[in-house]
Design a protein around this motif. Structure first.
Motif, mmCIF file in Angstrom:
data_model
loop_
_atom_site.group_PDB
_atom_site.id
_atom_site.type_symbol
_atom_site.label_atom_id
_atom_site.label_comp_id
_atom_site.label_asym_id
_atom_site.label_seq_id
_atom_site.Cartn_x
_atom_site.Cartn_y
_atom_site.Cartn_z
ATOM 1 N N TYR A 221 -1.232 -1.536 6.992
ATOM 2 C CA TYR A 221 -0.248 -1.205 5.629
ATOM 3 C C TYR A 221 1.190 -1.390 6.275
ATOM 4 C CZ TYR A 221 -0.071 3.558 7.424
ATOM 5 O OH TYR A 221 -0.122 4.660 8.029
ATOM 6 N N HIS A 222 1.916 -1.682 5.164
ATOM 7 C CA HIS A 222 3.411 -1.522 5.427
ATOM 8 C C HIS A 222 3.965 -0.273 4.736
ATOM 9 C CE1 HIS A 222 3.623 -5.428 6.620
ATOM 10 N NE2 HIS A 222 3.210 -6.071 5.646
ATOM 11 N N VAL A 223 4.735 0.518 5.319
ATOM 12 C CA VAL A 223 5.566 1.637 4.948
ATOM 13 C C VAL A 223 7.117 1.176 4.776
ATOM 14 C CG1 VAL A 223 6.221 4.077 5.139
ATOM 15 C CG2 VAL A 223 4.409 3.059 6.600
ATOM 16 N N GLN A 224 7.372 1.238 3.208
ATOM 17 C CA GLN A 224 8.734 0.777 2.796
ATOM 18 C C GLN A 224 9.441 1.823 2.109
ATOM 19 O OE1 GLN A 224 6.842 -2.731 0.655
ATOM 20 N NE2 GLN A 224 7.545 -3.961 2.429
ATOM 21 N N ALA A 225 10.641 1.381 1.218
ATOM 22 C CA ALA A 225 11.621 2.437 0.894
ATOM 23 C C ALA A 225 10.984 3.113 -0.127
ATOM 24 C CB ALA A 225 12.917 1.735 0.541
ATOM 25 N N GLY A 226 10.773 4.478 -0.083
ATOM 26 C CA GLY A 226 10.323 5.293 -1.118
ATOM 27 C C GLY A 226 8.982 5.780 -0.760
ATOM 28 N N ASP A 227 8.275 5.304 0.173
ATOM 29 C CA ASP A 227 6.961 5.483 0.764
ATOM 30 C C ASP A 227 7.109 6.562 1.751
ATOM 31 O OD1 ASP A 227 5.718 3.538 -0.833
ATOM 32 O OD2 ASP A 227 5.872 2.103 0.799
ATOM 33 N N SER A 228 5.892 7.275 1.874
ATOM 34 C CA SER A 228 5.217 8.126 3.001
ATOM 35 C C SER A 228 4.491 7.439 3.752
ATOM 36 C CB SER A 228 4.848 9.432 2.531
ATOM 37 O OG SER A 228 3.900 9.272 1.890
ATOM 38 N N CYS A 229 4.213 7.771 5.093
ATOM 39 C CA CYS A 229 3.146 6.995 5.758
ATOM 40 C C CYS A 229 1.892 7.855 5.894
ATOM 41 C CB CYS A 229 3.907 6.966 7.346
ATOM 42 S SG CYS A 229 2.407 6.379 8.512
ATOM 43 N N VAL A 230 0.716 6.869 5.506
ATOM 44 C CA VAL A 230 -0.674 7.761 5.275
ATOM 45 C C VAL A 230 -0.857 8.213 6.605
ATOM 46 C CG1 VAL A 230 -1.814 5.442 5.592
ATOM 47 C CG2 VAL A 230 -2.850 7.509 4.355
ATOM 48 N N LEU A 231 -0.950 7.688 7.555
ATOM 49 C CA LEU A 231 -1.441 7.891 9.196
ATOM 50 C C LEU A 231 -0.665 9.208 9.554
ATOM 51 C CD1 LEU A 231 -1.874 4.788 11.127
ATOM 52 C CD2 LEU A 231 -3.662 6.397 10.342
ATOM 53 N N PHE B 43 -0.303 10.732 -0.696
ATOM 54 C CA PHE B 43 -1.592 10.327 0.420
ATOM 55 C C PHE B 43 -2.475 9.628 -0.307
ATOM 56 C CE2 PHE B 43 -5.271 11.745 2.785
ATOM 57 C CZ PHE B 43 -5.140 11.214 3.910
ATOM 58 N N SER B 44 -3.184 9.971 -1.286
ATOM 59 C CA SER B 44 -4.127 9.484 -2.199
ATOM 60 C C SER B 44 -3.643 7.852 -2.529
ATOM 61 C CB SER B 44 -4.312 10.075 -3.491
ATOM 62 O OG SER B 44 -5.529 9.365 -4.046
ATOM 63 N N LYS B 45 -2.474 7.521 -3.055
ATOM 64 C CA LYS B 45 -2.097 6.455 -3.457
ATOM 65 C C LYS B 45 -2.119 5.669 -2.024
ATOM 66 C CE LYS B 45 1.269 3.631 -5.799
ATOM 67 N NZ LYS B 45 1.466 2.552 -4.533
ATOM 68 N N ARG B 46 -1.538 5.795 -1.117
ATOM 69 C CA ARG B 46 -1.478 5.012 0.007
ATOM 70 C C ARG B 46 -2.759 4.674 0.691
ATOM 71 N NH1 ARG B 46 1.719 1.928 0.316
ATOM 72 N NH2 ARG B 46 2.120 1.859 2.741
ATOM 73 N N LEU B 47 -3.695 5.800 0.666
ATOM 74 C CA LEU B 47 -5.085 5.788 1.366
ATOM 75 C C LEU B 47 -5.971 4.605 0.448
ATOM 76 C CD1 LEU B 47 -7.222 6.499 3.307
ATOM 77 C CD2 LEU B 47 -7.961 8.333 1.812
ATOM 78 N N ALA B 48 -5.810 4.706 -0.936
ATOM 79 C CA ALA B 48 -6.346 3.646 -1.772
ATOM 80 C C ALA B 48 -5.828 2.317 -1.350
ATOM 81 C CB ALA B 48 -6.142 3.959 -3.282
ATOM 82 N N ASP B 49 -4.736 2.084 -1.159
ATOM 83 C CA ASP B 49 -4.088 0.907 -0.637
ATOM 84 C C ASP B 49 -4.673 0.440 0.490
ATOM 85 O OD1 ASP B 49 -2.303 0.792 -3.015
ATOM 86 O OD2 ASP B 49 -1.013 1.521 -2.162
ATOM 87 N N VAL B 50 -4.729 1.106 1.412
ATOM 88 C CA VAL B 50 -5.490 0.756 2.776
ATOM 89 C C VAL B 50 -6.969 0.254 2.702
ATOM 90 C CG1 VAL B 50 -6.277 1.814 5.053
ATOM 91 C CG2 VAL B 50 -4.066 2.325 4.087
ATOM 92 N N SER C 75 -10.367 -6.323 1.408
ATOM 93 C CA SER C 75 -9.931 -7.919 1.200
ATOM 94 C C SER C 75 -10.064 -8.689 2.592
ATOM 95 C CB SER C 75 -8.325 -8.026 0.925
ATOM 96 O OG SER C 75 -7.783 -7.550 1.735
ATOM 97 N N ILE C 76 -10.122 -7.740 3.423
ATOM 98 C CA ILE C 76 -10.215 -8.405 5.219
ATOM 99 C C ILE C 76 -11.449 -8.753 5.384
ATOM 100 C CG2 ILE C 76 -9.963 -7.967 7.462
ATOM 101 C CD1 ILE C 76 -7.439 -6.545 6.981
ATOM 102 N N SER C 77 -12.414 -7.736 4.925
ATOM 103 C CA SER C 77 -13.592 -7.626 5.030
ATOM 104 C C SER C 77 -14.669 -8.750 4.329
ATOM 105 C CB SER C 77 -14.555 -6.387 4.863
ATOM 106 O OG SER C 77 -13.764 -5.470 5.563
ATOM 107 N N PHE C 78 -14.255 -9.037 3.229
ATOM 108 C CA PHE C 78 -15.015 -10.011 2.170
ATOM 109 C C PHE C 78 -13.986 -11.194 1.651
ATOM 110 C CE2 PHE C 78 -16.407 -5.606 1.538
ATOM 111 C CZ PHE C 78 -17.576 -5.509 2.040
ATOM 112 N N GLY C 79 -14.712 -12.191 1.612
ATOM 113 C CA GLY C 79 -14.033 -13.480 1.140
ATOM 114 C C GLY C 79 -14.012 -14.275 2.295
#
Length: 222
Positions: free
Chosen positions: A72-82, A131-138, A144-148
């Protein structure tokens, strides 16, 4: 306390009447990092809770075959999920992070983070909501990486960027896709042979988004 930065990037903190939050804001230090600097790596202890003010940090893992896979990317307004995960579990970082540009962030010492998490309902809700939002994004990204197919994933990335000229290298696109540079280059050259885009060093031009959308639609219908 830098009230201007708090008001601009995290106004909900300024609106809180919680004394514990005011102490957290007073303890936060603005850190500035240059582009392409390593922020964390596997095994590194987590000393601060970071709230991004500007710039971008790329969190990634290295696969068994040596490929870089973007988390993921961490950008302005974000916290880092890790970072949040490591602080909550008292663990070291399991991945690595690099600044993609000049970065500015609030750094909140770990002991302040834990005290505020224990004493402030507002801060607990803020931390777990983000944390919940960022984890869902991950998770969505890993799906998307695993399928398609590579064609589908590549088309989706190009469409998401949306510019007629995209200034990204094949290696950067491979990182976005969780694929190898050689694979991405091969598919891009095939797209070029179809007349869907034009390749030049460091950029992709004249993108036919209608053709790329047809790839996605044909995959959805199968």
């Amino acid at each position: 306390m830098n009230e201007k930065l708090w008001k601009l990037h995290f106004p909900e903190f300024m609106g809180s009447n919680d004394n514990v939050i005011r102490q957290l804001m007073d303890a936060a230090v603005v850190v500035d990092l240059p582009s392409r600097q390593q922020v964390f790596y596997p095994g590194k202890a987590c000393d601060n809770y970071l709230l991004m003010l500007s710039g971008s940090i790329r969190a990634q893992i290295i696969s068994a075959d040596g490929r870089e896979i973007l988390l993921y990317h961490v950008q302005a307004g974000d916290s880092c999920v890790l970072t949040t995960s490591c602080l909550l579990g008292d663990n070291n970082y399991p991945a690595e992070g690099y600044t993609e540009s000049e970065v500015s962030a609030f750094a909140i010492p770990a002991h302040i983070f834990h005290r505020c998490l224990e004493q402030s309902t507002f801060f607990r809700e803020f931390v777990f909501r983000n944390f919940s939002k960022r984890l869902a994004d991950v998770i969505k990204r890993m799906e998307s990486i695993s399928f398609g197919s590579v064609d589908q994933k590549l088309a989706k990335v190009l469409i998401a960027i949306g510019d007629d000229t995209i200034y990204k290298t094949h290696n950067e696109l491979a990182l976005e896709l969780g694929s190898a540079r050689e694979v991405v280059s091969r598919h891009l050259k095939r797209f070029e042979s179809y007349g869907w885009l034009t390749l030049s060093r460091g950029c992709i031009q004249n993108i036919n988004f209608e053709a790329l959308n047809k790839i996605l639609k044909s995959t959805e219908n199968n």
